[in-house]
Design a protein around this motif. Structure first.
Motif, PDB file in Angstrom:
ATOM      1  N   LEU A  63       0.857  -0.783  -0.084  1.00  0.00           N
ATOM      2  CA  LEU A  63       0.465   0.379   0.165  1.00  0.00           C
ATOM      3  C   LEU A  63       0.900   1.229   0.459  1.00  0.00           C
ATOM      4  O   LEU A  63       0.459   2.020  -0.482  1.00  0.00           O
ATOM      5  N   LYS A  64       1.373   1.092   0.769  1.00  0.00           N
ATOM      6  CA  LYS A  64       3.271   2.577   1.139  1.00  0.00           C
ATOM      7  C   LYS A  64       3.499   2.712  -0.727  1.00  0.00           C
ATOM      8  O   LYS A  64       4.005   3.756  -0.763  1.00  0.00           O
ATOM      9  N   LEU A  65       3.877   1.006  -1.096  1.00  0.00           N
ATOM     10  CA  LEU A  65       4.435   1.527  -2.531  1.00  0.00           C
ATOM     11  C   LEU A  65       2.830   2.224  -3.846  1.00  0.00           C
ATOM     12  O   LEU A  65       3.712   3.081  -4.760  1.00  0.00           O
ATOM     13  N   GLN A  68       3.220   6.016  -3.238  1.00  0.00           N
ATOM     14  CA  GLN A  68       4.188   6.227  -3.930  1.00  0.00           C
ATOM     15  C   GLN A  68       4.398   7.068  -5.546  1.00  0.00           C
ATOM     16  O   GLN A  68       4.309   7.339  -5.823  1.00  0.00           O
ATOM     17  N   ALA A  69       3.885   5.497  -6.100  1.00  0.00           N
ATOM     18  CA  ALA A  69       3.427   5.308  -7.561  1.00  0.00           C
ATOM     19  C   ALA A  69       2.358   6.468  -7.516  1.00  0.00           C
ATOM     20  O   ALA A  69       2.437   6.592  -9.071  1.00  0.00           O
ATOM     21  N   LYS A  70       1.396   7.078  -6.659  1.00  0.00           N
ATOM     22  CA  LYS A  70      -0.180   7.669  -7.194  1.00  0.00           C
ATOM     23  C   LYS A  70       0.684   9.509  -6.558  1.00  0.00           C
ATOM     24  O   LYS A  70       1.057  10.602  -7.842  1.00  0.00           O
ATOM     25  N   ASN A 127      -8.882  -4.083   7.099  1.00  0.00           N
ATOM     26  CA  ASN A 127      -8.013  -3.228   6.572  1.00  0.00           C
ATOM     27  C   ASN A 127      -8.462  -1.335   5.823  1.00  0.00           C
ATOM     28  O   ASN A 127      -7.440  -0.867   5.240  1.00  0.00           O
ATOM     29  N   ILE A 128      -9.496  -1.542   6.242  1.00  0.00           N
ATOM     30  CA  ILE A 128      -9.993  -0.570   5.234  1.00  0.00           C
ATOM     31  C   ILE A 128      -9.360   1.065   5.512  1.00  0.00           C
ATOM     32  O   ILE A 128      -8.979   1.767   4.766  1.00  0.00           O
ATOM     33  N   ASP A 129      -9.428   1.615   6.845  1.00  0.00           N
ATOM     34  CA  ASP A 129      -8.711   3.047   7.375  1.00  0.00           C
ATOM     35  C   ASP A 129      -7.298   2.483   6.903  1.00  0.00           C
ATOM     36  O   ASP A 129      -6.604   3.715   7.063  1.00  0.00           O
ATOM     37  N   LEU A 130      -6.338   1.422   6.956  1.00  0.00           N
ATOM     38  CA  LEU A 130      -5.208   1.537   6.429  1.00  0.00           C
ATOM     39  C   LEU A 130      -4.981   1.570   4.804  1.00  0.00           C
ATOM     40  O   LEU A 130      -3.727   2.571   4.481  1.00  0.00           O
ATOM     41  N   TYR A 131      -6.183   1.255   4.010  1.00  0.00           N
ATOM     42  CA  TYR A 131      -5.919   2.343   2.441  1.00  0.00           C
ATOM     43  C   TYR A 131      -6.412   3.098   2.483  1.00  0.00           C
ATOM     44  O   TYR A 131      -6.157   4.230   2.021  1.00  0.00           O
ATOM     45  N   LEU A 132      -7.196   4.177   3.937  1.00  0.00           N
ATOM     46  CA  LEU A 132      -7.318   5.197   3.707  1.00  0.00           C
ATOM     47  C   LEU A 132      -6.110   6.491   3.928  1.00  0.00           C
ATOM     48  O   LEU A 132      -6.303   7.372   3.048  1.00  0.00           O
ATOM     49  N   ASN A 171      -3.919   5.444   3.101  1.00  0.00           N
ATOM     50  CA  ASN A 171      -2.652   5.323   2.085  1.00  0.00           C
ATOM     51  C   ASN A 171      -2.976   6.369   0.537  1.00  0.00           C
ATOM     52  O   ASN A 171      -2.726   5.908  -0.357  1.00  0.00           O
ATOM     53  N   GLY A 172      -4.235   6.930   1.221  1.00  0.00           N
ATOM     54  CA  GLY A 172      -4.374   7.475  -0.564  1.00  0.00           C
ATOM     55  C   GLY A 172      -5.233   6.087  -1.702  1.00  0.00           C
ATOM     56  O   GLY A 172      -5.955   7.486  -2.673  1.00  0.00           O
ATOM     57  N   ILE A 173      -5.553   6.074  -1.042  1.00  0.00           N
ATOM     58  CA  ILE A 173      -5.952   4.587  -2.024  1.00  0.00           C
ATOM     59  C   ILE A 173      -8.000   5.117  -2.336  1.00  0.00           C
ATOM     60  O   ILE A 173      -8.551   5.763  -1.950  1.00  0.00           O
ATOM     61  N   ASP A 174      -7.714   5.447  -3.762  1.00  0.00           N
ATOM     62  CA  ASP A 174      -9.095   5.912  -4.405  1.00  0.00           C
ATOM     63  C   ASP A 174     -10.206   5.292  -4.758  1.00  0.00           C
ATOM     64  O   ASP A 174     -10.969   5.264  -4.992  1.00  0.00           O
ATOM     65  N   VAL A 175      -9.505   3.993  -5.855  1.00  0.00           N
ATOM     66  CA  VAL A 175     -10.998   2.910  -5.641  1.00  0.00           C
ATOM     67  C   VAL A 175     -10.846   1.348  -5.222  1.00  0.00           C
ATOM     68  O   VAL A 175      -9.570   1.192  -5.252  1.00  0.00           O
TER      69      VAL A 175
END
Ligand code: PEP
Ligand code: MN
Length: 358
Positions: A155-157, A160-162, A178-183, A185-189
């Motif tokens: 997720l961290k990578l 970084q790619a974003k 894990n939803i909060d962890l995704y948020l 890390n700025g996950i969009d979808v």
């Protein structure tokens, strides 16, 4: 809907059925009206509700009465996703318009494998013309011995790619914890994979976390799900106030897995477009399992009216840790249709060429 009664029912049975109808409607907050028609032999109760509200009622509560023969639905078993409710939904996913006359392309490797791999994939996908980057950090694999993803580090990578490319990130969520962890890390979808296509606890957890935000869900079809079941999974998200929902067909279990990984279900794009208002994305990689088939299946999907394509591409598919056989090459090779550049060029060209007859 029509409630067909058994032929020998009494007036008392019909009254009891109407009482049950009214109590089920009340419990669901639905206002219904009905007409009883006794006919010669076949008594029926014809029921109407506002719009497609009957979708909110648990019809088994009526069907299970001994005097009821069967129930014939007229409206679809979903409401918010239906065309009656809204003709078409156009989404804005992190600044990318979906379903608005431009083909969405989501590209990237099956999984995040290393910093170098995901950066090459992100830059290559962007240069090829993709709108979003896909890659799994948490990989649900059939075998516990297969590559399971880099998880938190993955997720961290992706973050970084974003940062590097500006591409919105699409990645699979497998565990509600894990939803909060995704948020973070700025996950969009949030991709819901085929194995979780009917995991209602996951869908509800997503609505709890994402409602009222502009985050999106890419909901894949359960590999054994009917189209009505698939749309109803989407309805869970809409009912929980997640508005940015894309349906993704990715092949279904068929009788022959010797030559293709799944049965290619591109015709279901056309069907979904007549049934529901959500944008439809096609995955030519998981449906075929073969990079040679990705190009023709993509063009077929566009012919059926796909709003987008999600496709696997890897900087070195022959060394991929998952789904290498179906992954496209990133780089252009003359006259070779197994690379992402050619695929995106042809897909966009085809989409434009047939746009007026969609
Ligand atoms: C994937 O997108 O890499 C994936 C695992 O997809 P699916 O859930 O369709 O198998
Ligand atoms: Mn994959």
């Amino acid at each position: 809907m029509i409630i067909k009664m058994k032929h020998d029912v009494s007036q008392e049975d019909i009254n009891r059925t109407v009482d049950r109808l009214e109590s089920v409607a009340r419990d669901s907050g639905v206002v219904v009206s009905h007409i009883v028609s006794k006919g010669e032999e076949l008594p029926v109760v014809a029921v109407q509700a506002k719009g497609t509200d009957i979708a909110k009622m648990d019809l088994d509560q009526i069907r299970q009465l001994e005097s009821v023969d069967s129930i014939v639905r007229i409206a679809e078993p979903y409401k918010l996703a239906s065309k009656t409710y809204k003709e078409k939904r156009i989404l804005d996913v992190s600044g990318v318009q979906v379903g608005n006359g431009r083909l969405l392309i989501i590209a990237g490797p099956c999984g995040v494998e290393s910093e170098e791999q995901i950066m090459q994939a992100a830059i290559g996908s962007k240069e090829a013309g993709a709108d979003m980057l896909r890659a799994g950090a948490y990989k649900p694999r059939t075998s516990p011995y297969s590559f399971q993803g880099l998880k938190k580090y993955g997720l961290k990578l992706l973050a970084q790619a974003k940062e590097e490319t500006g591409l919105p990130i699409v990645t699979e969520i497998t565990d509600p914890r894990n939803i909060d962890l995704y948020l973070d890390n700025g996950i969009d979808v949030f991709q819901v994979g085929t194995r979780n296509g009917q995991n209602y606890d996951l869908l509800i957890a997503l609505t709890d976390a994402l409602k009222g935000t502009d985050k999106a869900v890419l909901l894949k079809r359960g590999m054994g799900a009917t189209l009505d079941e698939f749309i109803q999974a989407g309805e869970y998200l809409l009912a929980g106030d997640v508005q940015n929902v894309m349906l993704c067909l990715r092949g279904i279990k068929g009788i022959d897995t010797k030559h293709t990984r799944n049965s290619v279900d591109t015709a279901d794009i056309s069907v979904l477009r007549t049934l529901c208002n959500l944008p439809v994305v096609y995955d030519p990689s998981h449906s075929t399992g073969d990079r040679d088939l990705v190009y023709p299946v993509t063009l077929g999907a566009i012919g059926h009216g796909a709003d987008g394509i999600v496709v696997e591409a890897h900087p070195n598919p022959e060394m991929a840790k998952s789904d290498g056989p179906q992954s496209l090459y990133l780089n252009k090779k003359e006259r070779d249709r197994t690379n992402l550049v050619t695929l995106i060029e042809s897909a966009r060209h085809t989409y434009q060429a047939i746009k007026h007859i969609r």
